[in-house]
Every structure is written in C-alpha cells, then in structure tokens.
Scaffold this active site. Structure first.
Site, mmCIF file in Angstrom:
data_model
loop_
_atom_site.group_PDB
_atom_site.id
_atom_site.type_symbol
_atom_site.label_atom_id
_atom_site.label_comp_id
_atom_site.label_asym_id
_atom_site.label_seq_id
_atom_site.Cartn_x
_atom_site.Cartn_y
_atom_site.Cartn_z
ATOM 1 N N ASP A 37 41.514 41.708 52.542
ATOM 2 C CA ASP A 37 41.809 40.928 51.341
ATOM 3 C C ASP A 37 42.756 41.609 50.088
ATOM 4 O O ASP A 37 43.140 40.799 49.229
ATOM 5 C CB ASP A 37 40.470 40.212 50.758
ATOM 6 C CG ASP A 37 40.576 38.962 49.651
ATOM 7 O OD1 ASP A 37 41.707 38.232 49.768
ATOM 8 O OD2 ASP A 37 39.721 38.442 49.256
ATOM 9 N N ASP B 44 48.901 31.999 45.984
ATOM 10 C CA ASP B 44 49.173 33.514 45.942
ATOM 11 C C ASP B 44 50.406 33.892 46.134
ATOM 12 O O ASP B 44 50.797 34.844 46.291
ATOM 13 C CB ASP B 44 48.298 33.935 47.176
ATOM 14 C CG ASP B 44 47.638 35.344 46.663
ATOM 15 O OD1 ASP B 44 47.494 35.683 45.634
ATOM 16 O OD2 ASP B 44 47.262 36.137 47.740
ATOM 17 N N LYS C 297 37.483 35.222 52.517
ATOM 18 C CA LYS C 297 36.953 35.051 51.140
ATOM 19 C C LYS C 297 36.159 33.843 51.601
ATOM 20 O O LYS C 297 36.037 33.260 52.220
ATOM 21 C CB LYS C 297 38.194 34.205 50.438
ATOM 22 C CG LYS C 297 39.150 35.330 49.786
ATOM 23 C CD LYS C 297 40.269 34.618 49.033
ATOM 24 C CE LYS C 297 41.348 35.366 48.705
ATOM 25 N NZ LYS C 297 40.869 36.605 47.352
ATOM 26 N N ARG D 278 49.037 44.478 47.776
ATOM 27 C CA ARG D 278 49.278 45.639 47.537
ATOM 28 C C ARG D 278 49.859 46.351 48.557
ATOM 29 O O ARG D 278 51.205 47.072 48.779
ATOM 30 C CB ARG D 278 48.278 46.691 46.918
ATOM 31 C CG ARG D 278 47.114 46.878 48.083
ATOM 32 C CD ARG D 278 45.861 47.165 47.249
ATOM 33 N NE ARG D 278 45.564 45.984 46.286
ATOM 34 C CZ ARG D 278 44.258 46.233 45.843
ATOM 35 N NH1 ARG D 278 43.673 47.429 45.799
ATOM 36 N NH2 ARG D 278 43.780 45.135 44.978
HETATM 37 N N1 BES Z 1 45.005 37.148 45.752
HETATM 38 C C1 BES Z 1 43.834 37.664 45.487
HETATM 39 C C2 BES Z 1 43.905 37.969 43.939
HETATM 40 C C3 BES Z 1 43.414 36.690 43.190
HETATM 41 C C4 BES Z 1 41.994 36.314 42.783
HETATM 42 C C5 BES Z 1 44.470 35.885 42.671
HETATM 43 C C6 BES Z 1 41.782 35.243 42.145
HETATM 44 C C7 BES Z 1 44.010 34.574 42.172
HETATM 45 C C8 BES Z 1 42.692 34.329 41.487
HETATM 46 C C9 BES Z 1 44.174 39.205 46.032
HETATM 47 O O1 BES Z 1 44.770 39.519 47.233
HETATM 48 C C10 BES Z 1 42.982 39.615 46.264
HETATM 49 O O2 BES Z 1 41.978 39.059 47.090
HETATM 50 N N2 BES Z 1 42.372 40.705 45.634
HETATM 51 C C11 BES Z 1 40.949 41.058 45.979
HETATM 52 C C12 BES Z 1 41.172 42.717 46.040
HETATM 53 C C13 BES Z 1 39.908 43.576 46.296
HETATM 54 C C14 BES Z 1 39.312 43.142 47.782
HETATM 55 C C15 BES Z 1 40.132 44.864 46.252
HETATM 56 C C16 BES Z 1 40.341 40.742 44.664
HETATM 57 O O3 BES Z 1 40.691 40.976 43.410
HETATM 58 O O4 BES Z 1 38.959 40.419 44.632
HETATM 59 ZN ZN ZN Z 2 46.315 37.755 47.550
HETATM 60 ZN ZN ZN Z 3 43.475 38.921 48.962
#
Ligand code: BES
Ligand code: ZN
Ligand code: ZN
Length: 491
Positions: A338, A279, A268, A342
């Site tokens: 990331d 998280d 990230k 899931r």
């Molecule tokens: N933990 C994050 C989601 C998240 C984002 C939680 C912002 C709280 C605030 C999750 O694991 C993630 O990174 N999701 C990605 C998925 C993508 C790579 C398909 C996302 O939402 O960008």
């Molecule tokens: Zn996450």
């Molecule tokens: Zn993530």
C-alpha cells in the site's frame, strides 16, 4: 467563462447580478446604490450576503451586497470566499452574467491581486460534476452556469492587470479540469485516459510535446517500481512525459498517478475505499498546470512526468517481502504494497533528473499521516533546498494553496534503510509517516533542488467555500504561479 475588466461603473454594467463588496471601513453604500431598498442595512461582516431586488428600470435584476469584514484583515482568501458566495447566488438565481465592483481602488499590485482572487473564486465555485445525473434528477441542472464575469475596476485597465486576470482565468479553468479528472471514476480515468488527456493537451498547445512509455519500455529502462506496482493490474501502466518548450531552465513537475489504490496485497479496509479513485490527484494537477503554463506561453521550460498505474491485488501482484530495483539502481524491499506511491515516484524522479530537470516539484496523495499532521488546510512541503522551498511556499500563499514545511533529518533517513536491500518502502515503526516517505523519495533526486508536496489532505474534501466538499485541483494554481515567478527571475 468569459472575463472582462472595465472602467465602467458597476451600476452602468448590463448584468443579471451586480455584486457590491463592502468592508466595515465604509460608512455607507455608494450613492448610486443608496436608493435600493434595504441596501443601507446590509451587513458588512465577512461572509454576510444580502440579496436585494432593485426596482429601478434598466438596472440589474439582482444586487448582492457581500461583506468582507475589516479592511486591515482583507486578503486573497477572503476575496476568493466572497467571490464564491456571490457565485452561489448567481447559480441559485440562474444568472449567466455577473458583474463585480473591485473593493480596492487603483492600478497597483493590490488591485491586480484582488482581480485575480475574484476571478479564481468565481470560476472555482462555478465548477460542478453532474454528467452522470439524468435530466429528471433533482440534482441535475440544465443551465450553463456563469458565462460572463465583468469586473468594474474603478480606474484604468492596464496591461499588467489584464495579464493578471488572464493568468487567474486560465489557472482556475485548468484547476477545474484537474477536478474533473479527480472526480471521474477509476473505470473511466485509467492510466491510458490520463495519457490521452496529455496527448490532447499537446495537440491544443504548440509548445507542448508528449511521449508515453508503456510496460515494455518501463521493463527495458529498469523502472522496477512502476513495473512492480502495476503487476497486479489488468490496466496497462503509463509513464507520461509532457514537455513545454519555453526558454531557460527546466522545471520538473512530477505527479502521482495511481488511478485506483486498493492497497494491493496489503489491501485497504473496504470502508471509504471508493475515495482512492482520487489517488491520481497529483497527476491531474501536474498535467493541467503544464497545460495552463503552455496556454499562457510562460517563458520557462517544463518537464512534466506522470507515473500512472492502478494498485491492485491479484496472482501476479507484487507481494510483501519482494525486492525490486528502481531506475537509479537502488534496491527496495516492498514491505507494504500500500506504500506504492513512493515506488512509482522514485522511478519518475530519477527519470526527471536523467532527462535534465534543473529543479523538481512533485505532488502526491502519498500518506494518510499528513491528514493527522496538517488536516486539509496545509499540504506538507518537504525539501532539500531552502530557496525552492521558499518559492513554493510563497506561490502557495499567493494562491491560497498553502503548504507547511516539515523537516528532513538523518534519524528519519535511518528508518528507510532496508534489512536485505538498500531501502524499505515502509517501516514497521510507523514513525513520522509523511517525512519517512519524503526521505525515501530524496534517495532518487540526487543533488537536484526538489520540493515534495504531500497533498493527501488538500486534494479533496477541504470544505472551503470555493471548492466545497469534492476535489480541489490543489496544486494547479500554485504551480502556474511558481512557473511565472521562476520565469520572471530568469529575466
Ligand atoms: N494513497 C495512499 C495515501 C492516502 C491516504 C491518500 C488517505 C489519501 C487519503 C497511499 O498510497 C497509502 O496507502 N499510504 C499508506 C502508507 C503506509 C502503508 C506506509 C498510508 O498512508 O497509510
Ligand atoms: Zn496511494
Ligand atoms: Zn497506497
């Protein structure tokens, strides 16, 4: 916080702060307060707070008149907010006992719910996180906060009202525990720390039992998602299983427990990454809700399953393009490390089905996309079962932890198909990110009625008066309310 319901009129209760709520519908202040200078001029509009200093001997030191607005629009949310505003005054003036007069009369459902909302708003607003502040810091506060809340109900206090009050008290305190877990940094709250908290809950409540699986167990059982996501981290992953033995059917509760999400190899951006200690908000809500259900002795069985790990980049980390096999045998191309939530939830959901959950609710800070769709107001609710979906929505409305249903559709499912494996964890198209994740999860629940709550927007920084800008504990009060509802339907 101690909570007491009483028939005694507000003016006669011994407290540091008296709270008199008022709607637009009341022409004048009750006669026992008419002598307080300024009471008659106090605004009744919603969120108006007038703090007065009665001069009579033996009375409370302070009186807060809290506006509720129009009577027709008075709902639980307004009461929680009003309770939070009164609690803020109590904190400002270092009042340890606060006494409320119930704004609605009688022992019907409306007044029972009002009691619950005032208790929830007060306890949630009383939460603070200052354990790392030195005593000399201006933000540190030595006081113990509100120790006692008395509610003058204006009529008889019956068992139904007492039960409602106790449920609200235990649920809100559990939500504050969840908020503490959310707020603590990731060098403290590791997967092992969450496992210890689950074991502590099991020691506190005899109906609970706890099993913790480690990396070897996960490998042996074939939990390829948890093994892959945890492979880049020096912290030992844990699959935490907390069971409440009640009666009848088993409610499965699954919570995402990523104690720090760096994104892994698909790292990230550094800006704001510190937020990713939260998280594990789904895990903290699931654990503390299960603790509250046990404390309340609700007659339903609960199987709470927490897949917990860090998501870190390293020479041993899972890489984009890797193919893994999940617990139910399905194969997945990990195209974005990331999208780790899931992968670990997939194993936890399959495990919950295997272990006999009759219905499952999962909570996860799963996608940034849910913030775009629903902001911090609603969690996204996605389900394969209309009945359970409606039950969860109702529990959300009752507690103010609201959720909005989004659809499943074969066209979204199509996006989750892998090129070389059964599934891919992230599509290059980036369409409908929140639903995509749910379509992926659905592959692991079989026919079991299931609700997925994406709480990435509602877990923190919601900005409501009773939870402020930090962690919210979203889900704890909803889950307890749901468990109560399901238990009552079992008869
Ligand atoms: N933990 C994050 C989601 C998240 C984002 C939680 C912002 C709280 C605030 C999750 O694991 C993630 O990174 N999701 C990605 C998925 C993508 C790579 C398909 C996302 O939402 O960008
Ligand atoms: Zn996450
Ligand atoms: Zn993530």
């Amino acid at each position: 916080m101690q909570v007491e319901l009483t028939q005694t009129p507000l003016a006669e209760i011994d407290a540091d702060l008296h709270v008199l709520p008022r709607t637009d519908a009341e022409a004048a202040v009750p006669k026992e307060f008419a002598q307080v200078p300024g009471a008659d001029d106090a605004k009744t509009s919603f969120k108006a707070v007038t703090l007065l200093r009665p001069e009579s001997d033996g009375g409370p030191e302070r009186l807060a008149i809290v506006g509720l607005g129009d009577l027709e629009g008075l709902d639980g949310e307004r009461l929680r907010v009003a309770a939070a505003l009164a609690a803020r005054e109590a904190k400002r003036w270092k009042c340890s006992t606060i006494a409320w007069r119930l704004p609605v009369k009688g022992s019907d459902e409306g007044s029972r719910l009002a009691v619950a909302d005032i208790i929830a708003g007060t306890i949630l607003a009383d939460y603070r996180f200052d354990r790392y502040k030195s005593a000399s810091d201006e933000n540190s506060d030595e006081s113990k906060g509100i120790e006692r809340l008395v509610i003058s109900v204006g009529g008889e206090v019956d068992d139904a009202m007492r039960t409602e009050a106790e449920t609200a008290r235990v649920s809100a305190l559990a939500a504050n525990q969840a908020r503490e877990l959310q707020q603590l940094p990731s060098n403290v709250v590791t997967p092992s720390y969450l496992a210890e908290r689950a074991q502590e809950l099991a020691r506190l409540h005899p109906s609970l039992s706890c099993d913790v699986l480690d990396r070897d167990d996960m490998e042996r059982l074939g939990m390829g998602g948890l093994v892959a996501v945890s492979s880049g981290s020096a912290e030992e992953p844990k699959l935490i299983v907390l069971r409440h033995t009640g009666s009848g059917e088993t409610l499965g509760i699954v919570g995402k427990g990523v104690t720090f999400d760096s994104g892994g190899i698909s790292i990230k951006p550094s800006r704001g990454m510190e937020e990713m200690k939260m998280d594990m908000s789904g895990a903290s809500a699931a654990l503390e809700a299960t603790g509250a259900i046990a404390e309340l002795g609700l007659p339903i069985s609960v199987l709470c399953v927490i897949p917990s790990t860090e998501n870190m980049p390293s020479g041993t980390a899972v890489k984009p393009g890797d193919i893994i096999t999940q617990l139910n045998g399905k194969t997945v191309e990990v195209n974005n490390t990331d999208a780790e939530g899931r992968l670990i939830l997939a194993d936890a959901l399959a495990y919950s089905v295997e272990q006999g959950a009759d219905r499952i609710v999962d909570l996860a800070t799963l996608t940034g996309a849910v913030l775009v769709a629903l902001g911090s107001t609603y969690a996204a609710l996605i389900s394969n079962d209309d009945t359970l979906a409606a039950e969860v929505e109702t529990a959300g409305r009752r507690t103010g932890e609201i959720a909005w249903r989004l659809p499943l559709h074969p066209e979204f499912k199509e996006l989750t198909k892998g090129k070389e494996a059964d599934l891919t964890n992230a599509s290059s198209k980036g369409k409908a990110g929140t639903i995509y994740a749910a379509e992926f999860l659905e592959e692991f629940v079989g026919d079991t009625p299931w609700v997925h709550l994406d709480i990435a927007g509602t877990a923190w920084d919601v900005g409501r008066d009773y939870v402020g800008s930090g962690p919210t504990g979203y889900g704890v009060r909803l889950l307890v309310d749901l468990a109560r509802d399901l238990a009552s339907k079992q008869g």
